[in-house]
Design a protein around this motif. Sequence first.
Motif, mmCIF file in Angstrom:
data_model
loop_
_atom_site.group_PDB
_atom_site.id
_atom_site.type_symbol
_atom_site.label_atom_id
_atom_site.label_comp_id
_atom_site.label_asym_id
_atom_site.label_seq_id
_atom_site.Cartn_x
_atom_site.Cartn_y
_atom_site.Cartn_z
ATOM 1 N N LYS A 245 25.838 36.201 40.698
ATOM 2 C CA LYS A 245 27.565 35.965 41.102
ATOM 3 C C LYS A 245 28.802 36.636 39.488
ATOM 4 O O LYS A 245 28.126 36.636 38.398
ATOM 5 C CB LYS A 245 27.743 34.854 41.156
ATOM 6 N N PRO A 246 29.443 37.362 40.051
ATOM 7 C CA PRO A 246 30.777 38.019 39.406
ATOM 8 C C PRO A 246 31.387 37.013 37.894
ATOM 9 O O PRO A 246 31.119 35.432 38.890
ATOM 10 C CB PRO A 246 31.890 39.012 39.737
ATOM 11 N N LEU A 247 31.902 37.102 36.841
ATOM 12 C CA LEU A 247 32.509 35.754 36.089
ATOM 13 C C LEU A 247 33.819 35.740 36.851
ATOM 14 O O LEU A 247 34.161 35.843 37.671
ATOM 15 C CB LEU A 247 32.399 35.979 35.084
ATOM 16 N N PRO A 248 34.670 33.794 36.839
ATOM 17 C CA PRO A 248 35.720 34.233 37.582
ATOM 18 C C PRO A 248 36.303 34.784 36.891
ATOM 19 O O PRO A 248 36.590 35.755 35.643
ATOM 20 C CB PRO A 248 36.180 33.067 37.058
ATOM 21 N N THR A 249 37.613 34.997 37.437
ATOM 22 C CA THR A 249 38.854 36.479 36.391
ATOM 23 C C THR A 249 40.264 35.418 36.205
ATOM 24 O O THR A 249 39.983 34.261 37.191
ATOM 25 C CB THR A 249 39.144 37.236 38.173
ATOM 26 N N ALA A 250 40.045 35.718 35.436
ATOM 27 C CA ALA A 250 41.753 34.788 34.836
ATOM 28 C C ALA A 250 43.146 35.894 34.583
ATOM 29 O O ALA A 250 42.393 37.204 34.610
ATOM 30 C CB ALA A 250 41.101 34.335 33.403
ATOM 31 N N PHE A 251 43.725 35.015 35.242
ATOM 32 C CA PHE A 251 45.372 35.833 34.880
ATOM 33 C C PHE A 251 46.117 34.458 34.070
ATOM 34 O O PHE A 251 45.821 33.107 33.697
ATOM 35 C CB PHE A 251 45.880 35.737 35.876
ATOM 36 N N LEU A 252 47.129 35.122 33.182
ATOM 37 C CA LEU A 252 48.232 34.852 32.515
ATOM 38 C C LEU A 252 48.940 34.233 33.372
ATOM 39 O O LEU A 252 49.794 34.763 34.297
ATOM 40 C CB LEU A 252 49.212 35.488 31.659
ATOM 41 N N VAL A 253 49.478 33.180 33.701
ATOM 42 C CA VAL A 253 50.440 32.279 34.270
ATOM 43 C C VAL A 253 51.712 32.129 33.927
ATOM 44 O O VAL A 253 52.161 32.547 35.070
ATOM 45 C CB VAL A 253 50.165 30.751 33.760
ATOM 46 N N ASP A 254 52.233 32.714 32.745
ATOM 47 C CA ASP A 254 53.606 32.989 32.549
ATOM 48 C C ASP A 254 53.508 34.716 32.761
ATOM 49 O O ASP A 254 54.557 34.994 33.735
ATOM 50 C CB ASP A 254 53.886 32.998 31.021
ATOM 51 N N THR A 255 52.785 35.338 32.991
ATOM 52 C CA THR A 255 53.358 37.050 32.946
ATOM 53 C C THR A 255 52.191 37.235 34.530
ATOM 54 O O THR A 255 52.537 38.718 34.732
ATOM 55 C CB THR A 255 52.755 37.734 31.749
ATOM 56 N N SER A 256 51.014 36.457 35.007
ATOM 57 C CA SER A 256 50.405 36.920 36.278
ATOM 58 C C SER A 256 49.717 38.436 35.703
ATOM 59 O O SER A 256 49.158 38.894 36.811
ATOM 60 C CB SER A 256 51.615 37.561 37.498
#
Length: 1988
Positions: free
Chosen positions: A1048-1059
Motif C-alpha cells: 500500500k502507498p505511504l500516508p500523504t502529508a500536508f502542512l497544517v498552516d498552508t495546506s
Amino acid sequence: MNRAKPDTTLYLSLMYLAKIKPNIFATEGVIEALCSLLRRDASINFKAKGNSLVSVLACNLLMAAYEEDENWPEIFVKVYIEDSLGERIWVDSPHCKTFVDNIQTAFNTKMPPKSMLLHGEVGRSGGDLSAGSSPHPSMTEEEDSQSELLIAEEKMSPEQEGQLMPRYDDLAESVEEYVLDMLRDQLNRRQPMDNVSRNLLRLLTATCGYKEVRQMAVQRLEMWLQNPKLTKPAQDLLMSVCMNCNTHSSEDMEVISNLIKIRLKPKVLLNHYMLCVRELLNAHRDNLGTTIKFVIFNELSNARNPNNMQILYTVLQHSSEQAPKYLAMVFQDLLTTKDDYLRASRALLREIIKQTKHEINFQAFCLGLMQERKEAQYTEMEFKERFVIHITDLLAVSMMLGITAQVKEAGIAWDKGEKKNLEVLRSFQNQIAAIQRDAVWWLHTVVPSISKLAPKDYVHCLHKVLFTEQPETYYKWDNWPPESDRNFFLRLCSEVPILEDTLMRILVIGLSRDLPLGPADAMELADHLVKRAAAVQADDVEVLRVERIQLIDAVLNLCTYHHPENIQLPPGYQPPNLAISTLYWKAWPLLLVVAAFNPENIGLAAWEEYPSLKMLMEMVMTNNYSYPQCTLTDEETRTEMINRELQISQREKQEILAFEGHLAAASTKQTITESSSLLLSQLTSLDPQGPPRRPPPHVLEQVKSLNQSLRLGHLLCRSRHPDFLLNIIQRQASSQSMPWLADLVQSSEGSLDVLPVQCLCEFLLHDAADESTSGEEEEEGESKEQRAKKRQRQQKQRQLLGRLQDLLLGPKADEQTTCEVLDYFLRRLSSSQVASRVLAMKGLSLVLSEGGLRDGEEKDHPMEEDSGDSELLQGYQWLLRDLPRLPLFDSVRATTALALQQAIHMETDPQTISAYLVYLSQHAPVEEQGQHNDLALDVARLIVERSTIMSHLFSKLSYCAESDAVLVALLSIFSRYIKRMRQSKEGEEVYSWSESQDQVFLRWTSGETATMHILVVHAMVILLTLGPPQAGDGDFYTLLDIWFPEKKPLPTAFLVDTSEEALLLPDWLKLRMIRSEVPRLVDADYMAHLVEVQHERGATGGQTFHSLLTASLPARRDSAETAKSKSSPENSQGQSRIRALSQVRVLGPEDDLAGIFLQLFPLNPDPRWQNSNLRPLALALQQALGQELARIRQGNVQVTGITARLLQAVAALMNSPHSGALVMAMHRNHFISCPLMRQLYQYQRCMPQDTAFSSLFFKVLMQMLQWLDNPAVEDGPLRAQLKAFAVQYSSRHRISDIRGGFLHLTEALTFRHDPDLISSTVRAIIATLKSGEKCNVEPELISKVLQGLIETHSPYLEELLTVLFSATVESTARFPAMKPIAVVSSLLLQDKEETPVKKELDSCSTEAAWLGPSSGLLNDWLEMLDPEVISSCPDLQQKLLFSWNKAGSQVPSFHPYLLALLTHQSSWTTLHQCIRLLLCRNREQRFDPTASLDFLWACIHIPRIWQGRDQRTPQKRREEFVLHLKSSELISLVELILAEAETRYQNTEEASCTLIQSRLPLLLSCSHGDLESIKKVTEYLTNCIQQWGSSSVGKCCQDLLLQIYLQLPELLVPMPEMLLTSEGARDSSTCKLDALVHRFINLLADTSDSKSSESRVWDANMACRKLAVAHPILLLRHLPMMAALLHGRVHLNFQEFRQQNHLTFFIHVLGILELLQPQVFQNEHQAALWDCLLSFIRLLLNYRKSSRHLAAFISKFVQFIHKYITCNAQAAVSFLQKHSDPLHDLSSDNSDLAMLKSLLAGLSLPSKSGILDRGSDEEKDDEAAAGSLPLVSVSLFTPLTPAEMAPYMKRLSRGQTVEDILEVLTDIDEMSRRRPEILSFFATNLQKLMSSSEESCRNLAFSLALRSIQNNPSIAADFLPTFMYCLGSRDFEVVQTALRNLPEYTLLCQEHAAVLLHRAFLVGMYGQIDTSSQISEALKVLHMEAMI
C-alpha cells in the motif's frame, strides 16, 4: 378576753370575720382595743413569756384590716417600741412577722440577714462567712432557745412580699421625732452601762435607718462590745450601723470615723468587725475612699489603732480594683502638703504591702498615683515639681515592692538556669511592663498639665520609671532595698518586656517640641529599651510585641534633620530630605530587632517596603555581613548595586553642599566647599524606601554582635508567615551554594519542623556535596574534634533525613509538602551543571529509599560487583521503584514527568537518560491531549536532535538489555501516541494555531487521518530503522504497519498552516532507512529515487543498480500491456519514444482515480521535480473518458462508469480541506483540466436522465467557481469554461422539472455565485410556472430559496412570489404550509428568530441585515392576504406576533406595525380570542410579555370603543373599565408584568422598577378597583415572595406589591408585613396620600400661638402617629421633609423657643420616630434619620442650661438611641462617634444626666489624650468601636411589670365606692402623664369604666383610654366594641360622653371611621340627639379641611 387562756371559739370567730370582712376592724375603737391587747398588762406577770396567743391574734387582725392601706396609724409604732423595750412578746414572734416588718418600714432600716447575725459571730479569718455557727458563749439560755426561730427561711413568699410596702410616708417626720425622743430618753437615763438592756440594743438595731440613731449608737459601741452580757446584740447593732451608713453625709462620715477608732482584741469580735467593714463598703460607693482615708490618717496619727492594717487588708480584698486607686489618692494628698512626706510615705507603703501580704493590685495603685486631680489643693499646689518627682519615686518603689518571695525565688532559679515558678516571674514582668506603659503615658499627657518641669528633672523622671537611672537614686531616701538585694531587685525590674504603647510614646515624646526629651535622647532611650527587652526573650513571654506599622515611620522621623527656622531659603528651592547620620544608622538596627520579634507585620512591611531594612534582615539570616548582600547571586546585579550606591553617594554629596550653601548664604555669607562643609559628615539622604545604602563598618559590626546575642537571624528564619527564608532560597535556587543554610539547620536544635522543607532539602544537598569531597581524603589525619564534629554532622543529617522521609512517607504526609520536597530536587535535574544534577539524584535516592543513610553504605558495594545488565535497575531504583510507591504519588505524577521531560534534554549520562525514558513510558500522565503531545515531542526531540546520545544508547557493536529496555519504552510511548492521534476526530483542535507551523496533516489510504509534529514522525521512522527489540516487538510491528503498510502507498502529508503537501521523508532520513536492516524500509521506489538524487548531487555510476531496481517495477503494475513490453537500457532513444507513445496506459476499475487526479494536479509542486509522466497519465484518463462517451453516443448503455467514478472522486476532493489548493492546481494546469471538464459536461448532456450525476456535476461546478471567483485569482480559461457550462446548464436542462430547478437554484444561492446565473435560473422557473407547470415543491425548499433571494436582494423576488402564490392554490391540499400567508409569516418569523444572531453585522435595525427592503414587501403581502393578521394561520401568526424574544434581542421594526394592524383591523371575536389566549393560565408556549402587555393596553384604548362619547371629559367623571378579567386572567396579567420586569432586572434594578410603574395603570384598570381582585393579586404576590425570596423574581414581586400599596393603601389594610423589609419606597413614584401626609407634617411644624393652631397641631400629631403605626412606609417617604423642618429653630433663646412651640414640634417628631421603630433604622433612611438626630443634639447643646425642662425629652432621646444601637449597631455607633464631642460636653455640663453618661460610658470612643490614642485611620476606629458592643446595659429603661401595677389593679377591682375608684384613677392619671405606657395594663378596667354611670369616673376613663391610644395608636381597634356600646347605650350621659370624644377617636381609629360615623348618624336619627356637629368635626379632622 383572758390573756393567759383565751376562748377558742372567740378567737377563731374573730379570725374568720377578719378574713371575710377585714374593713370592719379598721375603725378607731377596734384599733384602740386591739392595741391595748398588744400593750403590756402590769397586772399579769408573764414568766418565761407565757402564752403569746392573744398578741399574735391582735397583730394578725390589725394586719388583715390594714393590708390594703398605705398610711398606718402612729399607734402601731408606739406599741411596737413599747414591746421592743419590754418583753418582746410579739415583736420577735414569727407569727407576727408580716405586721412587724410593715411597722419597721417607718424606720427605713436595712436589716442584716439572720444568717449573718447568727453565723457571722465566729470566724476563722476576716470576712470568713463559712466559719462555725455555734452560739456565743455569753448568750443566755433564753436567747439560745429563741435562736431556733431565726433559722427559718429568710425569703418571704410572694404573698408576703405583696403585703410589705411603705406604710408611714405621710407620718415619717412625726414617727422619727417620737422614736428619737424615746431612744434619747432611754440612753440618757442615769444608770450604769452594765444595766443597759439588750432589748434597747435590739431596738437601736431596728432603727439604724435614722442617721441620728447611728450617731448615738456608734459612740457607745466599743463599750457595749466589750461587755460580755451585751456582746451578741452589740454585734448585731454594729452590723446594722454599717449596713445603713448609706448617705455619705457629714453625720455618716463622723460615724465612719468613730467606727475606725473602735479597738477590739478578741479574735471573734475582730472577725465580726471585719465582716461589718465589708458591709460598710457595700452600703455606699463613697464609703470606700472615706474609710481608706481615715485609716491612713489614723495610722499616721499618735492614737494609732492596732487594727488599721487588718482593716486595710479587708478593704483591699473587698475592692481589689477600686481600693488601690483610693489608697493612691491618699498618698497623693500626703505629698501635696508643705512638709516633705516622701520618706514617711515610702515607709508607710512598705508597711502596708508587708502587712497585706502583697495582696494589692500594684498596677491599679500606680495608675491611681498618676491620675490627674482637679481639686483646688492640687491646682494651687506650691511644690508642683516636687510632687511629680515624689510620685515618680513612689512608682519606682511600688514596682520593686511587687517582688514577692515567690518572685525572688523564681528570679534566682532563672539566673541558675532552672525553670521554677515561671508563671509568677512572667506575671511580675508583665506587671512592671504595664506600670511602665502607664508611667510613660502619665509623663506624656498628665505631667505637662501639672507643671513645666525642668528638662533635667523631666528626663530624670522618665529614666527612673524605666529603671535606666543611676542605682543610688532608687535607695537614697531610706536605704531600701537593703544592700544585699539592691542590684538583684533593680535587675528584676529592668529585665522586663517593653509594651508597644511605651515605645511609641517615647518616640512621640522625642518628636514633640514641647517636651524636654530631644530626638537623639529619645532614640538612645528607645534603642536601649528595645535591646534590653529583646535580651529577656523566652518562649513563654512576648517581650517586644508591636502591632502598629506606624512605628517604622515614628523611628525614622526621629532621624530627620530640620534646618534652623529663622533661616529663609531661596523662593522655589525645595530642601532635600536629610537625616542625621548617627541617628539614621541607629534607627535601622533598632527596627531590625523589632522586625525580628514581629515578623508578621513589622517584618513583612520592612521586607516589602524598606530595602535597607530588608538588606539587614538578609544579612542576619545568612550570617554574612558583606555589601551587597550574599543573597544577590547575579554578578551583574551586584555590580549594578555597587555602581548605584556610588551614584547616590555622589548625588547626596552635591545636594548637601548645595543645601549648606543656601544656609550659609542666609547666615554667615560663607562659600561652602567639600573641605569646609560641616553637614557633609553629619547628614545623609533620607529615602527609607529607596535603594539600600552601604552601612558604615561599625554598624555592620553592631548588627553582627546583635545577631550573636539576640539570635535575630534565627527568629526571622523561624517565621513561616511570611516565609522570609523560603523567599531567599527560591531566589537563589540552584544558582549558588548556600553554606549559611547549613549553619542555620545546625543551630536549630530539635526544631526542624519550624524550617521550610526547601531549607532542609538544601542542607541535605550541601551535606551530600561535602561528603563527596571529603570522602576522598584520608581519615587518619583527622583529629578527635574533627571526628566528633563529623559524627555530630552525620547524626544531624540522619535526623534531617528522617524528618524529610516522614514528610513524604509518614502518616501525616500531605500533598503540599510532598510536592515541595520533590519539586526542590526535580528542578535541579535539568540544571546545566553536572554536579548539581548528580547531587539532586543523590538527594532523591536518599529521601525516597526507606533505608536512607543506614543502607546507603551497604548498597554501594554490591553495585560494583553486579553485571552491567542490571546496573540500570540497581542504580535508579529510587526512580523506577520507590517514587511510584509514595502515598501521594498521584499528586506529584504530572510535575515529575514534566521535570524528567526537561531533564532528558540536559542530561549527558546515557544510563540516566535510559532510566528517565523507562519511567516516562510507564508513569507519564497522558490523560489530557496536551500532556500527550508534549511527551511525544520531547522524546522525539531527543531521538532526532541528540544523535550522539542515540548512537551511544543503540550501538550496533554490542547488544545489551539496557538498550533493549529503552527501545521497548520508546516504542510503547509512540505506539500509544499514534493510536490516540489516529482515533481523534478531524475537527478537534489538537494544537493551537501558534504551534501549527511544524504540524503536518496525515492521511492514510484506509481513510484515517492524524495531525502531529513532523519531528514525531521522523522520530518514529528512526526508531523503526533500529529494528525490532528482542524483549517484545508488538509495538514495533504496529508502528511499521502504520507507516510502511505492505503493498500500500505511504500516508500523504500536508502542512497544517498552508495546506501544501509536505515532504514526509527527507533525504537524510531515507539514507538512514537504506542502512536499516528492516526489509520493508528498503523499498525499490525509495532506492530508485535515491540514485537520481545522488546523480543530481554529482555522483557517478549506479546504472546497474538502477536497472536492477527498475526491472522489478512491473510487479506493481496491473496493466497487461505494460507487463509484456520489456525494455532494455541498450535501446535507442527513438525507439523508446515510439514505444512510450504506443504504450498509453489503460485505466481499470481498481485504479485510484482520486490519487491519479492528485498526481495530475499536485497540491505542492516542486519546480525541481517536474514529473514527465503527467502527460501520459492525462492521456490515459482522457482516453478512458472519451471511449465511454463514444459508446454512449453509439447507444451502448452498458458503460464502465469511469466518468461517474471520476466525478465522485473530484467531489470528494472538493469536500476535503485541500479543495482550494486543488482548484488552484487545476487553474495552473488548465491544458489538462479544461479537456477533462469538457468531457464530464458532454457526458452530462448525453445522459440527461441521470439526475444524480447532473446534480453532483452542478455542485462541483459551483464549488470550483467559488474558489475561482476570488478577486485575487486572475482570469483564465478554466474559469470562463466553467461559467459557460453553468449558464448553459441552468437555461436548458433543469427547467423541465420545477423541483429540480429549485434544487439547483438552492445550490447556486448556497455557493453565492454571480447574479447572472441566479437571475437566469429564477427567470426560467418563473417562465415554467407561468406556462402552467404544476408546482410539486416542498414548502421547506421554497422557503430556503426565498430566503436566499432575500439575502441577495434579487429583483425577481416579488414576481416569483406572485407566480408562486397563484400556483400554490392547487397544491395547498397536498402541502398546507404552502398557503401564501403561511409562507410570508414563516419568512417574517424566521427573520425575527435570526435577528439576534445577525445583530453584530450592522448597528442599524437588525432585520435590515437580513430582510433589507424585503421586510416592508412581506408586511404588505401579509396585510393584503390577511387583514386581521392572525386569523388565517393562527398558530404561526400568534408565534410571529407574540413569541418570546431571546434575552437581549431587539424587537423587529415591523412588530409594532403588525400589532397595530391586529388592534385596529381585527373583529371583536378575534380580539377576544387573542386576549383569552394571552391570559390563559394553561398555555403551552411562552409569550413575549412586552408585546402582550402593549397589545392589552392598546385594546383598552381602541378608538372604536370610545366612538360616540363626549369629547370633553368632565372633571368628576368616573373611570370606565374596559377589560373585565377573571381572577385567573388577572393573575396571568401579573405574571406577564413580572416576566417583563425580570428581563429588565438583569440590566438594572431601576429599569425594572420603572417598568413596573409604567404597567401599574393597566393592572389597576383591569382590577376595576375591586377589593377582592386586589386581595387575590396581593395573595399571589405574597406567595411568590415567600417562594422566591431575594432572587430577581422575588424582588420584582416585592416591587409590584409595593407599587400597588402606594397607589391603593386603603385597600391593603392591614399592610403586608413583607413590605416593611422592602427598600425603594422612598424613591418610588408618587403615592395618592403624599399630599395629605405633606399637609399633616406642615401643620405639625406650625409655630403660631393661637388656640386654633394648637388644636390643629394636636390633631396633626395624632394623625401622623396613626399613620406611623398603620402605614409606616408612607410616612417614612417624608422623613427628609421632617428632618428639614427641624432646621433653623434652635438659634432662638429658650424662652422664645418654648413660646413659639418649637419644643413641642421637636417632642412630636421624636414621638413619631419612636413609633416608626424599627423601620426607621433601615440603611435607606440613614441620611434623614441622622439629620433628625443631629437637630436633636443641637437642641440639647444650645439649651444645656435648661436641661431640667428637657429632662423628659433627653430620656426619650437616649432611649431612642439605645433602640437604634440594638437594631443597627454599626450605623448607630458610627453616628455617635462622629458626634461624641458634643455629647461629652453635654454630659459634663449636666452631671445629673445619668442615662446619657451610661450611654457614653459604653461607647468605645477614642480618647482625647495623646496623639497616638487616636490611631492613624479613623475608619478603623469606627469599625473597632462598632465591634465593641453591647455598649451599655439597657436596664435603665426596663419596662414596668404587671407585678408593679398589681396594687393599683387590685384597688380598682376591689374598689366599691366611687371615691375609691376615682382615687385610683387619679393616681393612674398622674403616673401616666410621665409614663403613658402603663395604661396598657388597665385597658380592661378602663373599657368597663367607659360605660360607667358615674360621670367623673367615666370622663376620666375616656381621657385615660384616649391617652393610651394616643401613645400607641395600634391598639385603637381594641376599644371599638366599647365605643360602639357607649354610642348605643341607653344612658344619655354615656352617649354624650362618647360623642364628645368621637372626633378624636375617629382620627385614631381611621380604619373603622365609616362604622363609627354610621353609628353616630343612627344615634342622631333615632335617639333624638343632634350628632351633626360631632360628625362634621370628625370629618374635618380626618381630612384636615378645617386647617387649610
